[in-house]
Design a protein around this motif. Structure first.
Motif, PDB file in Angstrom:
ATOM      1  N   LEU A1023      85.773  28.516  55.773  1.00 39.89           N
ATOM      2  CA  LEU A1023      85.108  29.805  55.535  1.00 39.89           C
ATOM      3  C   LEU A1023      83.860  29.595  54.655  1.00 39.89           C
ATOM      4  O   LEU A1023      82.813  30.193  54.897  1.00 39.89           O
ATOM      5  CB  LEU A1023      86.062  30.795  54.856  1.00 39.89           C
ATOM      6  N   TYR A1024      83.981  28.712  53.652  1.00 39.76           N
ATOM      7  CA  TYR A1024      82.847  28.437  52.759  1.00 39.76           C
ATOM      8  C   TYR A1024      81.692  27.781  53.529  1.00 39.76           C
ATOM      9  O   TYR A1024      80.515  27.960  53.196  1.00 39.76           O
ATOM     10  CB  TYR A1024      83.274  27.527  51.603  1.00 39.76           C
ATOM     11  N   ALA A1025      82.059  27.002  54.568  1.00 45.20           N
ATOM     12  CA  ALA A1025      81.030  26.293  55.326  1.00 45.20           C
ATOM     13  C   ALA A1025      80.490  27.133  56.481  1.00 45.20           C
ATOM     14  O   ALA A1025      79.606  26.669  57.209  1.00 45.20           O
ATOM     15  CB  ALA A1025      81.605  24.988  55.856  1.00 45.20           C
ATOM     16  N   GLY A1026      81.071  28.335  56.682  1.00 46.27           N
ATOM     17  CA  GLY A1026      80.636  29.189  57.779  1.00 46.27           C
ATOM     18  C   GLY A1026      81.200  28.769  59.128  1.00 46.27           C
ATOM     19  O   GLY A1026      80.706  29.173  60.178  1.00 46.27           O
ATOM     20  N   CYS A1027      82.245  27.906  59.125  1.00 47.80           N
ATOM     21  CA  CYS A1027      82.880  27.482  60.384  1.00 47.80           C
ATOM     22  C   CYS A1027      84.075  28.396  60.713  1.00 47.80           C
ATOM     23  O   CYS A1027      84.581  29.098  59.843  1.00 47.80           O
ATOM     24  CB  CYS A1027      83.369  26.044  60.271  1.00 47.80           C
ATOM     25  N   VAL A1028      84.536  28.302  61.985  1.00 51.71           N
ATOM     26  CA  VAL A1028      85.698  29.116  62.424  1.00 51.71           C
ATOM     27  C   VAL A1028      86.919  28.207  62.512  1.00 51.71           C
ATOM     28  O   VAL A1028      86.961  27.302  63.359  1.00 51.71           O
ATOM     29  CB  VAL A1028      85.422  29.769  63.800  1.00 51.71           C
ATOM     30  N   PRO A1029      87.899  28.378  61.604  1.00 52.00           N
ATOM     31  CA  PRO A1029      89.077  27.481  61.627  1.00 52.00           C
ATOM     32  C   PRO A1029      90.096  27.899  62.713  1.00 52.00           C
ATOM     33  O   PRO A1029      90.219  29.068  63.038  1.00 52.00           O
ATOM     34  CB  PRO A1029      89.670  27.654  60.231  1.00 52.00           C
ATOM     35  N   ILE A1030      90.815  26.887  63.245  1.00 52.12           N
ATOM     36  CA  ILE A1030      91.943  27.130  64.182  1.00 52.12           C
ATOM     37  C   ILE A1030      93.095  26.281  63.671  1.00 52.12           C
ATOM     38  O   ILE A1030      92.980  25.039  63.630  1.00 52.12           O
ATOM     39  CB  ILE A1030      91.585  26.682  65.621  1.00 52.12           C
ATOM     40  N   THR A1031      94.178  26.904  63.245  1.00 51.35           N
ATOM     41  CA  THR A1031      95.318  26.122  62.735  1.00 51.35           C
ATOM     42  C   THR A1031      96.139  25.631  63.921  1.00 51.35           C
ATOM     43  O   THR A1031      96.462  26.398  64.829  1.00 51.35           O
ATOM     44  CB  THR A1031      96.206  26.982  61.809  1.00 51.35           C
ATOM     45  N   VAL A1032      96.477  24.325  63.882  1.00 50.88           N
ATOM     46  CA  VAL A1032      97.218  23.710  64.987  1.00 50.88           C
ATOM     47  C   VAL A1032      98.407  22.951  64.411  1.00 50.88           C
ATOM     48  O   VAL A1032      98.247  22.196  63.444  1.00 50.88           O
ATOM     49  CB  VAL A1032      96.314  22.723  65.781  1.00 50.88           C
ATOM     50  N   ARG A1033      99.584  23.149  65.055  1.00 49.56           N
ATOM     51  CA  ARG A1033     100.773  22.414  64.614  1.00 49.56           C
ATOM     52  C   ARG A1033     100.584  20.937  64.936  1.00 49.56           C
ATOM     53  O   ARG A1033     100.231  20.592  66.068  1.00 49.56           O
ATOM     54  CB  ARG A1033     102.002  22.953  65.346  1.00 49.56           C
ATOM     55  N   PRO A1034     100.813  20.036  63.959  1.00 47.33           N
ATOM     56  CA  PRO A1034     100.620  18.596  64.250  1.00 47.33           C
ATOM     57  C   PRO A1034     101.676  18.098  65.236  1.00 47.33           C
ATOM     58  O   PRO A1034     102.752  18.688  65.351  1.00 47.33           O
ATOM     59  CB  PRO A1034     100.790  17.938  62.869  1.00 47.33           C
ATOM     60  N   PRO A1035     101.369  16.995  65.928  1.00 47.64           N
ATOM     61  CA  PRO A1035     102.380  16.452  66.868  1.00 47.64           C
ATOM     62  C   PRO A1035     103.582  15.915  66.094  1.00 47.64           C
ATOM     63  O   PRO A1035     103.447  15.460  64.963  1.00 47.64           O
ATOM     64  CB  PRO A1035     101.629  15.318  67.576  1.00 47.64           C
ATOM     65  N   HIS A1036     104.746  15.952  66.728  1.00 43.86           N
ATOM     66  CA  HIS A1036     105.965  15.468  66.079  1.00 43.86           C
ATOM     67  C   HIS A1036     106.035  13.953  66.255  1.00 43.86           C
ATOM     68  O   HIS A1036     105.984  13.461  67.379  1.00 43.86           O
ATOM     69  CB  HIS A1036     107.180  16.145  66.716  1.00 43.86           C
ATOM     70  N   PRO A1037     106.149  13.188  65.158  1.00 38.64           N
ATOM     71  CA  PRO A1037     106.110  11.711  65.278  1.00 38.64           C
ATOM     72  C   PRO A1037     107.177  11.168  66.225  1.00 38.64           C
ATOM     73  O   PRO A1037     106.950  10.169  66.900  1.00 38.64           O
ATOM     74  CB  PRO A1037     106.360  11.210  63.844  1.00 38.64           C
ATOM     75  N   GLN A1038     108.349  11.814  66.255  1.00 38.86           N
ATOM     76  CA  GLN A1038     109.432  11.314  67.114  1.00 38.86           C
ATOM     77  C   GLN A1038     109.294  11.796  68.567  1.00 38.86           C
ATOM     78  O   GLN A1038     110.066  11.396  69.425  1.00 38.86           O
ATOM     79  CB  GLN A1038     110.807  11.770  66.591  1.00 38.86           C
ATOM     80  N   ASN A1039     108.363  12.712  68.810  1.00 39.07           N
ATOM     81  CA  ASN A1039     108.293  13.293  70.149  1.00 39.07           C
ATOM     82  C   ASN A1039     106.829  13.491  70.557  1.00 39.07           C
ATOM     83  O   ASN A1039     106.433  14.573  70.963  1.00 39.07           O
ATOM     84  CB  ASN A1039     109.041  14.647  70.116  1.00 39.07           C
ATOM     85  N   ILE A1040     106.058  12.419  70.451  1.00 38.04           N
ATOM     86  CA  ILE A1040     104.616  12.529  70.687  1.00 38.04           C
ATOM     87  C   ILE A1040     104.319  12.923  72.139  1.00 38.04           C
ATOM     88  O   ILE A1040     103.430  13.720  72.407  1.00 38.04           O
ATOM     89  CB  ILE A1040     103.921  11.200  70.320  1.00 38.04           C
TER      90      ILE A1040
END
Length: 1531
Positions: A1023-1040
């Motif tokens: 927000l400070y940089a004027g960009c649009v964030p998108i939150t994404v769930r990280p991949p599961h290490p055991q189930n890539i």
């Protein structure tokens, strides 16, 4: 006068009056309009007298009363044919139909003239008045009451109100047929038999009166008017009934009254009635005359017959004390029985308190290989005047049926069990050597009744031997169809008379040798081998079942060895002998004069008899020797075929049509046909008995001569009662058969035998089956034995193990369904199984014309057995219904069997919304709209338009105030953030983006972080940089392989120009495993934020327009769709403000959040609300609960939190994981009493069962049930409802599930059938308006009507973010307008069905509270049979069916319903679930399951919110990736 003018009214006018009347009854015109039309039409024919209303009058003509039936000649005219069929199908059927499928619930009405006497003037009444009474239910009385008291109310007097055509047809019948039935009060006969027309020349036939001598039938009164001939015109209409003929024509024109096709209007009473099959007029019906009760020969009194069986024993003992009664084993002598009698009376208990007194019941528990000991004990009891109850030896504590035997012993008050020494030693013992109490048994004293254990009686003690009297001699047990065990009490006089009748029938004489293979403890074996043998002093050779198993020829060998005259066997013994006879050379059966076949009443015993005779006729067996007999526990011996003299003609056989038998009628058929049943007779009625056949259901009315009925017997020689069961005794032992006139045929009661059959020519009895084996499917009767025979005929020796097949019926969806269970041979392959099963299905369908619902195969020797090795049917059925049968193959065929499903709903496309809007009313109801409270005045932080400004303001004003605290799995704080820390770190992120990323304003950045502080810092940095964030769930290490493609897809679809993440995930994204799943070269630049630059950005970005994009919210729906929505700065601020007001969130508050922070309300609560409202958020990543399930509750308790948010998966984890630990947690100090609100964040219908069980479970830890509530959000508005702190408690209503399928809301009481509880989804948020609209027509709905939830709010999403840019979908979902009413407001469509209901509660503003109930998502709902089903409802039903089903998901595939269940148990239970799942879905949802898939635990995919991903599951099923335990395709 008006009556005479009625004939002047033309037919067209009558038709128009009637059609107007129908419109009036349907509510299409008003009463006033109808009267106006009517007076206009008939004004010319009825001059009006001032002040009098004209009535349309029908007079009931005077008809001659006669008890004769008239049979007219059929003339060849076509008019006669039409008239005749009309009367038959409409009048007679409508009059006799006792219960119609009524469209409105009405009482029975008596039509005018129902009992019309000679005064026909009294009987005239307004036709309209009577019909309107029938339709509208107005209460008024007619002048004449029906005086007929017939049980089948004939003519019009039995109408229970139905369709108008039926009502009119009854009136036609009463007037046009000139039927005597209506008019004679004394006449109780049925209506004229219009099926029996004959071409004889007499014109009239007089009905044959029942034969005299059938009882005390009273003579009928003489006809009142004489037998006047029925005069008729050339076209076959009776002369005196011209008016009736007109009305009849009218009926034909009005058979299908015109109704507006408002199928959409749902009336539960008749729309949901199952499809009742109408009887086909072409089906075979009984046409013979009424049968006559058949009397057996006189019971001859022989001078030397003893006065009682004890006297016979005494006589035998004194004449030849050493003669063997039961050879070739232990000879029983008279002193033994006396010893037993003495010990029973005087050696049990004390002198003052004897344990057994005369008249008490004692159990006889003897094995099948010890007839001598049994006889000793049986006669010892008779001598002591104690009542023996012979039962089977319990082999284990959990024997099949042993529990029910125990109930019988308990009800008989048994406290002592007599047994033999060997049997006593063989009974199961506890470690201390005591015999344990068997399941269901009373506490009994075991008493060994053998000479060496008994005290000798004094020389002067002799038992008192009386003549036979009415005292109970013994009780024989009987197992019913449902597995319950009844005791049939037989008196001493019945026992003696029965022995005399058997002696006379079988021509027994002294010293004859009898070979007995039957069980001597009950039934035929007891009567012949134990009782009659003693009376006639015969020698009995008993062959135990164990010996028969080893040597099936043993009985034939004994017949040869002892030159036995009589052998008592079952068809099974003949069959076994046939299989084993090949090795035997010297067999001679010429000594046999009688081969008594105990199960001769089984129609299929004839094949064993024929085969046995075919083989053994060469060995001296005479054909006339085979004597089948029929018996039942209640009526003892029902009939025996007498041994014929040499040279007599062999008995005849009946070859009957199976089709006819299924309709209860006898039709002779040729033996070439496949579907025939060949019967042999079971002889004639027993001496001294009278027999008849009565209808199996309802009133015990005598059958016709060509009708199958239940055989009933009247004799002294039968059981007298079911011990201790007066009501059942009355129904079975005290039956008074009645003739068609309703009068009993005799004053003596008959006993029902439980056998179905008929009395054939020459007084021979034929049995077609048993009542216990009767299965009524679709109105047709089938016998279990017949189905077994057909199944066995399909390669029996190759496949079915020892011919062990069980057939029974289960009730599913208001009809019986046939289930066939067979034991397969151990060496059978799967291919053999399915080949055999499909052939059996074809055979049963071809021969019996009935479908098999379920065919199950079990391993050999696994079905529960009866003591003599047969299949224990009721126990098998019980195991099947409980899901404990463990079959190895199952084939369900519901599609062919279930023919009574409700008709599919047909939607009428041309009919628009049936709503008229006046002001705020739709269809007379308030419009379903509601709103949350106003957003109120602006506070300090509300003046800022952007969250980034709020954070900067907080960093300046309260720099050290802690906003976020992150907990680890041990419950300790792993990191925290103050306002200043967050601001500083966000600045560094902004600098990183500018420096390394070279990003422009408005670029999209994907944030791939685990739940925690870094995610929040990165979001505000964007927000400070004027960009649009998108939150994404990280991949599961055991189930890539499965999780990484989703990450890649979101990054691509959101057009992210760079990815920000931690160092760890950065490595994961570039790993070997990752490159196997996705193309890692196409990732945008990945920035690692673990080491941030030291310098801060030159200047923080301030958006120019508050309507620009703040962030994108991506989420995968339960249907597998990835949908991203755009959230503007305005919407984000409004959203935070709305939550702040609803939850009363201030800087002094603390809130615990256990949610996934990637989308929806979970993200807003985790990242945004604290910054906006200033409260402290205690963050608990849900993944940590897998390590420590109590983490969330401990955190709430220790931090003294008042408000908390969680997901359903968290709640379920706590409920399942901590269910048994509540006491331990309480003792460690866990306290939830401070919790004010515990909100489940969800995008679905509230899971009321889960929230209630959570509340109940943690109630002991101080959790208040009122605290637990749910929220509701969706893609277009991330939070529509949220239970606040000050609103009224959430309410629950119960709706009819069947109505919901038709998109209707029908409120019902709690616990009513088909009720579904729905909980309110929280209170509507401030600034939110809701309206319920029709999803198709977009019109507003009335209150408590089901429709789509539409929402208007400042925090609605501004649209979908997609690479495809589908504009039409965009405008439809985010900017819809109502089709009428308020057409200006722009609404967003949630895609969820629900309804609003105003409650009695008041909200904070003092207004009555409007509750929103969410029913389900439109895109998830399944359209089946024209109805809308929500998967969760079907899944809830399925999970309840069996304890091993842990989870369930349903979806459709090519119009088939697929049910996937997770099995928590052994794989052998998998096939048990298939019938159970099919049954419950049929019963509760009226749907046929197409495929049942049984899988391991964890196969059904569930997302982080706890929602089932049904479409992923469907894709896995179609791609064959589920690795199922079993897949059943229901045929």
């Amino acid at each position: 006068d008006s009556g005479s003018r009625l004939q002047e009214v033309p037919l067209e006018i009558c038709c128009r009056i009637w059609s107007d009347f129908l419109c009036l009854s349907a509510g299409d015109i008003t009463q006033k309009g109808y009267e106006k039309k009517r007076s206009k039409l008939i004004g010319a024919y009825f001059p009006q007298t001032p002040g009098k209303t004209c009535l349309f009058i029908l007079r009931t003509p005077v008809t001659p009363s006669s008890s004769s039936r008239y049979h007219r000649r059929r003339s060849s005219g076509s008019r006669d044919e039409r008239y005749r069929s009309d009367v038959h199908t409409e009048a007679v059927q409508a009059a006799l139909r006792r219960s119609l499928v009524v469209q409105t619930s009405m009482d029975a009405y008596t039509p005018p003239g129902g009992g019309g006497t000679s005064s026909s003037q009294e009987g005239s009444i307004s036709m309209e008045h009577w019909i309107s009474r029938a339709i509208h239910g107005t209460s008024s009385t007619t002048t004449t009451a029906s005086s007929s008291s017939s049980s089948t109310r004939s003519g019009g007097s039995g109408a229970t109100g139905g369709r108008l055509a039926d009502v009119l047809a009854q009136i036609c019948a009463s007037s046009s047929r000139r039927c005597s039935v209506l008019c004679s009060p004394e006449n109780h006969s049925a209506p004229p038999d219009v099926t029996g027309y004959t071409n004889n020349t007499d014109g009239i036939q007089v009905e044959r009166t029942p034969a005299a001598g059938t009882g005390t039938g009273t003579p009928r009164p003489s006809p009142r008017y004489g037998n006047a001939e029925l005069m008729e015109t050339g076209d076959g209409v009776p002369v005196s009934s011209r008016v009736s003929a007109k009305i009849q024509q009218l009926v034909n024109t009005l058979k299908r009254p015109k109704r507006p096709p408002l199928r959409e209007f749902f009336v539960d009473d008749f729309e949901e009635l199952l499809d009742v099959q109408q009887p086909d007029p072409n089906l075979p019906k009984a046409e013979g005359a009424q049968m006559v009760a058949l009397r057996g020969e006189q019971l001859g009194v022989v001078t030397n017959w003893p006065p009682s069986l004890e006297a016979a024993l005494q006589r035998w003992g004194t004449i030849s004390p050493k003669a063997p009664a039961s050879a070739p084993w232990i000879p029983t002598e008279n002193p033994s029985t006396v010893k037993v009698a003495f010990n029973l009376l005087y050696k049990l208990g004390t002198k003052q308190e004897p344990l057994v007194r005369p008249g008490d019941r004692v159990a006889l528990v003897f094995p099948n290989n010890d007839p001598a000991a049994f006889m000793t004990a049986f006669y010892g009891c008779l001598l002591a005047e104690v009542v023996p109850v012979p039962i089977e030896v319990p082999l284990s504590r959990k024997d099949a049926g042993s529990q029910q035997i125990g109930f019988l012993l308990g009800s008989c008050g048994v406290t002592v069990a007599l047994t033999s020494d060997i049997c006593h030693k063989g009974l199961p013992k506890s470690p201390t050597g005591e015999i344990p109490q068997f399941r269901g048994w009373p506490k009994v004293l075991w008493f060994v009744a053998e000479s060496k254990y008994l005290s000798k009686p004094p020389r002067d003690w002799f038992p008192h031997i009386k003549d036979a009297n009415q005292d109970t001699a013994y009780i024989e047990y009987k197992t019913c169809k449902d597995g319950s065990v009844l005791g049939v009490a037989v008196t001493r006089v019945s026992m003696l008379t029965h022995c005399q009748a058997l002696t006379q029938t079988c021509s027994y004489s002294e010293a004859e040798t009898v070979v007995n293979v039957l069980d001597f403890k009950k039934d035929v074996g007891l009567w012949h081998a134990v009782q009659t043998s003693v009376m006639n002093m015969m020698h009995v050779i008993s062959i135990p079942y164990a010996l028969m198993k080893v040597n099936p020829l043993s009985w034939i060998q004994k017949v040869c060895q002892y030159k036995a005259k009589v052998a008592c066997v079952k068809s099974r013994d003949m069959h076994w002998a046939l299989v084993a006879h090949r090795d035997q050379r010297d067999i001679n059966l010429s000594s046999l004069r009688m081969l008594l076949l105990a199960d001769g009443s089984n129609p299929w015993s004839i094949s064993s008899c024929d085969a046995f005779l075919n083989v053994f006729q060469t060995k001296g067996l005479k054909p006339e020797v085979i004597c089948p007999c029929a018996s039942s526990p209640e009526a003892l011996t029902v009939a025996i075929r007498r041994p014929l003299e040499d040279g007599s003609s062999p008995p005849g056989r009946g070859v009957l049509s199976m089709q006819g038998l299924s309709h209860g009628v006898i039709r002779i058929d040729s033996e070439e046909k496949l579907s025939v049943l060949t019967l042999q007779d079971v002889g004639s009625v027993m001496p001294g008995a009278t027999m008849c056949a009565v209808k199996p259901e309802g009133v015990p009315q005598l059958c016709k001569t060509d009708e199958i009925g239940e055989l009933c017997v009247c004799t002294v020689a039968m059981g007298t009662s079911y011990y201790g069961l007066a009501g059942m005794t009355k129904n079975t032992f005290e039956v008074f058969p009645v003739s068609t006139s309703g009068s009993p045929i005799t004053e003596f009661p008959f006993t029902r035998t439980g056998l179905l059959g008929f009395i054939g020519p020459a007084g021979l009895i034929f049995v077609t089956g048993k009542m216990d084996g009767l299965m009524v499917v679709g109105g047709r009767r089938h016998n279990a034995d017949d189905i077994v025979a057909t199944a066995l005929a399909v390669e029996p020796m190759k496949f079915v193990y020892r011919g062990r097949i069980a057939v029974f019926s289960i009730t599913v969806l208001h009809d019986e369904r046939i289930v066939v269970v067979a034991e397969q041979r151990p060496d059978s392959t799967e291919e053999d199984s399915f080949q055999w099963m499909s052939r059996v299905l074809q055979a049963i369908d071809g021969i019996h014309q009935v479908g098999v619902y379920c065919l199950a195969l079990v391993p050999s020797n696994t079905l529960p057995k009866t003591p003599l090795g047969g299949i224990h049917l009721s126990e098998t059925k019980q195991l099947f219904l409980e899901g404990a049968l463990h079959p190895c193959n199952v084939l369900m065929c519901p599609h062919t069997c279930v023919t009574n499903l409700p008709k599919p709903r047909q939607k009428q496309p041309e009919i628009g919304p049936a709503s008229v809007m006046v002001g705020n009313l739709v269809s007379g109801k308030r419009i379903a709209q509601a709103s949350g409270r106003d957003l109120g005045q602006i506070e300090d932080n509300d003046q800022f338009l952007f969250l980034s400004e709020v954070l900067q303001w907080r960093a300046q004003t309260t720099p050290e105030h802690v906003l976020f605290t992150l907990l680890n799995s041990r419950g300790t704080v792993s990191s925290s953030l103050t306002c200043m820390q967050l601001h500083k770190r966000a600045e560094k992120i902004a600098a990183l983006l500018a420096e390394r990323g070279h990003l422009q304003d408005g670029d999209h950045v994907a944030l791939v972080y685990p739940p925690g502080i870094d995610l929040i810092v990165a979001f505000y940095g964007c927000l400070y940089a004027g960009c649009v964030p998108i939150t994404v769930r990280p991949p599961h290490p055991q189930n890539i392989s499965t999780t990484l493609p989703t990450v890649k897809m979101i990054v691509e679809v959101s057009r992210s120009v760079c990815v920000m993440t931690t160092q760890l995930i950065c490595k994961l994204l570039r790993s070997k495993e990752a490159s196997a799943a996705v193309d890692v070269r196409t990732w945008p630049p990945v920035l690692d934020t673990d080491d941030l630059p030291k310098k801060k950005p030159p200047l923080l970005h301030k958006p120019s327009n508050p309507d620009t994009l703040a962030y994108l919210d991506f989420s995968v729906s339960t249907t597998g769709m990835l949908a991203g929505v755009q959230m503007s700065h305005t919407a984000t601020s409004a959203f935070c403000r709305s939550i702040k007001l609803q939850g009363e969130l201030y800087p002094s508050r603390e809130v615990a959040i256990c949610l996934d922070p990637y989308c929806g309300l979970g993200f807003v609560l985790w990242c945004l609300c604290s910054v906006y409202s200033g409260h402290r958020s205690i963050l608990i990543p849900p993944s940590e609960l897998e390590l420590n399930p109590s983490l969330w509750l401990w955190s709430i308790s220790q931090q003294k939190v008042r408000d908390t948010f969680c997901s359903y998966s968290v709640m379920e984890l706590c409920t399942k994981g901590l269910g048994l630990q509540t006491d331990a947690l309480k003792s460690r100090g866990l306290d939830l009493s401070r919790v004010r609100t515990c909100v489940v964040v969800a995008e679905e219908r509230p899971r009321i069962a889960l929230t209630q069980s959570f509340s109940k479970l943690f109630k002991d830890l101080g959790l208040h049930p009122r605290a637990v509530s749910t929220s509701f959000g969706c893609r277009v508005n991330l939070a529509v409802c949220l239970q606040g702190t000050s609103g009224p408690d959430p309410t629950t209503v119960f709706v009819d599930m069947r109505a919901l399928r038709h998109d209707r809301v029908r409120l019902v009481e709690r616990g009513s059938p088909h009720s579904l509880p729905l909980m309110e989804s929280g209170k509507i948020l401030p600034g939110v308006r809701i309206i319920i609209a029709n999803p198709e027509t977009k019109g507003p709905m009335g209150e408590s009507h089901l429709g789509e939830i539409w929402v208007h709010s400042g925090h609605n999403s501004s649209g979908y973010f997609t690479v495809y840019g589908d504009e039409t979908l965009q405008s439809d979902h985010f900017s819809s307008r109502l089709s009428f009413g308020d057409t200006q407001t722009i609404w967003a469509r949630t895609g969820y069905l629900g309804f609003l209901r105003r409650t009695e509660l008041t909200d904070a503003s003092g207004e009555r509270h409007d509750a929103l109930y969410v029913v389900g998502a439109l895109e998830e709902a399944m359209e089946l049979r024209g109805m809308r089903y929500h998967p969760i409802d079907i899944e809830t039903s399925v999970i309840r069916t069996h304890k091993s089903i842990t989870e369930c998901a349903v979806f459709t595939w090519t119009n088939l319903l697929v049910v996937v269940v997770e099995l928590d148990g052994s794989e052998q239970e998998a096939l048990d679930l298939v019938p159970l799942v099919t049954n419950v879905v049929l019963e509760e949802h009226y749907l046929i399951v197409g495929v049942v898939v049984v899988v391991d635990i964890g196969v059904i995919p569930i997302n982080s919110r706890g929602e089932k991903q049904r479409m992923h599951l469907r894709d896995g099923f179609l791609a064959d990736q589920l690795d199922p335990i079993y897949v059943a395709y229901n045929m």
